[in-house]
Write an enzyme that holds these catalytic residues in place. Structure first.
Site, PDB file in Angstrom:
ATOM      1  N   LYS A  49      11.779  -3.786   0.249  1.00 60.35           N
ATOM      2  CA  LYS A  49      11.572  -2.685   1.199  1.00 60.35           C
ATOM      3  C   LYS A  49      11.943  -3.132   2.617  1.00 60.35           C
ATOM      4  CE  LYS A  49       8.167  -0.498  -1.733  1.00 60.35           C
ATOM      5  NZ  LYS A  49       6.769  -0.269  -2.093  1.00 60.35           N
ATOM      6  N   GLN A  74       1.015  -1.796   0.035  1.00 62.11           N
ATOM      7  CA  GLN A  74       1.567  -2.075  -1.298  1.00 62.11           C
ATOM      8  C   GLN A  74       0.446  -2.084  -2.347  1.00 62.11           C
ATOM      9  OE1 GLN A  74       4.926  -2.381  -2.062  1.00 62.11           O
ATOM     10  NE2 GLN A  74       4.200  -2.361  -4.156  1.00 62.11           N
ATOM     11  N   ASP A 112       4.575   7.088   1.828  1.00 60.78           N
ATOM     12  CA  ASP A 112       4.613   7.041   0.365  1.00 60.78           C
ATOM     13  C   ASP A 112       4.306   8.421  -0.232  1.00 60.78           C
ATOM     14  OD1 ASP A 112       5.390   4.650  -0.801  1.00 60.78           O
ATOM     15  OD2 ASP A 112       3.458   3.684  -0.430  1.00 60.78           O
TER      16      ASP A 112
END
Ligand code: NAP
Length: 282
Positions: free
Chosen positions: A54, A98, A121
């Site tokens: 990422k 995460q 997200d």
């Protein structure tokens, strides 16, 4: 039938080039960088790889990433205090924690600390709720990437029978809502579904996200169906594969995504996309 391979890698490359232009324009107009904070707690090897990818993708398009690697034993209070800082930081437009978090941390409680505007997200209840109501929102990256792939290949879900296999909050459910918002007639299947094979075989568009290697076989696919494989599994030889038995199914499908090179590359691209959207709305 010779299916068209849906090339997620090529589409991701194309989209990233476009995103880079938007990032440059943001910098020129606002005199500031677009920023994404990436928070990793603990040392799960797979999570470390995802986070690294990422950050690398951010660099590629010119998004400034702020990486926070916290030890496994980080307390809820410590993590909450970092998130509080990031929520207030003007240079941070998106925050990503995460997952999975270490067991002693309450994932739901932690994710609630990220405001919807910075939830790149698309996991929070408000963003998911807005999606359910077909309102402006930030959409979960993987299903959003699938929609971009359908669009790129001229596959319009309108009026089609779509079957989504899997009902997780991050893939299956938002996928079903996106297809519904695009006017498909949607059925969601899961581990308690009866007559699963028959339902799958009725699909014009079949999206599979269950995490079971090569689960979908040829008899579960209608002739000419569009088959999207979200799964990232390992086969009996430890080789990366999807939830669809690609070799068996490809002769029946009109379009199919490979694994690797299908949905995977689009997920991170949509994270970059969501970060650019969050910054431009800020
Ligand atoms: P998840 O949270 O484990 O959910 C799996 C879903 O599949 C559940 O709804 C479960 O049903 C259903 N399921 C499991 N076994 C089934 C069976 N035998 N028949 C029918 N339904 C079954 O998984 P996820 O996070 O959605 O991920 C799914 C897959 O996508 C995984 O392989 C994951 O690695 C992959 N993935 C890939 C990307 C990417 O970028 N390519 C991104 C995210 C996830 P119940 O609800 O009834 O338990």
């Amino acid at each position: 039938m010779n299916p068209v391979l849906i090339d997620g890698k090529a589409l991701a490359t194309k989209m990233r080039a476009r995103l880079k232009t938007q990032v440059d324009a943001f910098r020129a107009e606002r005199g500031a960088e677009i920023g994404l904070a990436v928070v990793l707690v603990g040392d799960d090897p797979a999570s470390q790889v995802y986070v690294r990818n990422k950050i690398k993708a951010c660099e590629e398009v010119g998004i400034r990433s702020y990486s926070y690697k916290l030890p496994e034993e980080t307390s809820e209070e410590e993590l909450a205090s970092l998130l509080d800082e990031l929520v207030k930081a003007k240079n941070v437009h998106g925050i990503l924690v995460q997952l999975p978090l270490p067991k002693h941390l309450d994932e739901r409680k932690i994710l609630r600390l990220i405001p919807p505007a910075k939830d790149v997200d698309g996991f929070c209840a408000e963003n998911l709720g807005n999606l359910a109501m077909n309102r402006e929102t930030i959409v979960s990256c993987t299903p959003f990437g699938v929609m971009k792939m359908l669009e790129e290949y001229g596959i319009d879900p309108k009026g089609k029978r779509a079957v989504v296999l899997g009902r997780s909050n991050i893939v299956g459910k938002p996928m079903a809502m996106l297809l519904l918002n695009a006017d498909a007639t949607v059925t969601v299947c899961h581990s308690k579904t009866r007559n699963l094979n028959k339902i799958c075989a009725e699909a014009d568009i079949l999206v599979v996200a269950i995490g079971k290697a090569k689960f979908v076989t040829a008899d579960m696919v209608k002739e000419g169906a569009v088959v999207i494989d979200v799964g990232m599994d390992r086969d009996e030889n430890g080789k990366l594969c999807g939830d669809v038995d690609f070799e068996a199914v490809k002769n029946k499908a009109s379009f199919i995504t490979p694994v690797p090179g299908g949905v995977g590359p689009m997920t991170i691209t949509m994270l970059l996309y969501n970060t650019v959207v969050a910054a431009s709305r800020s």
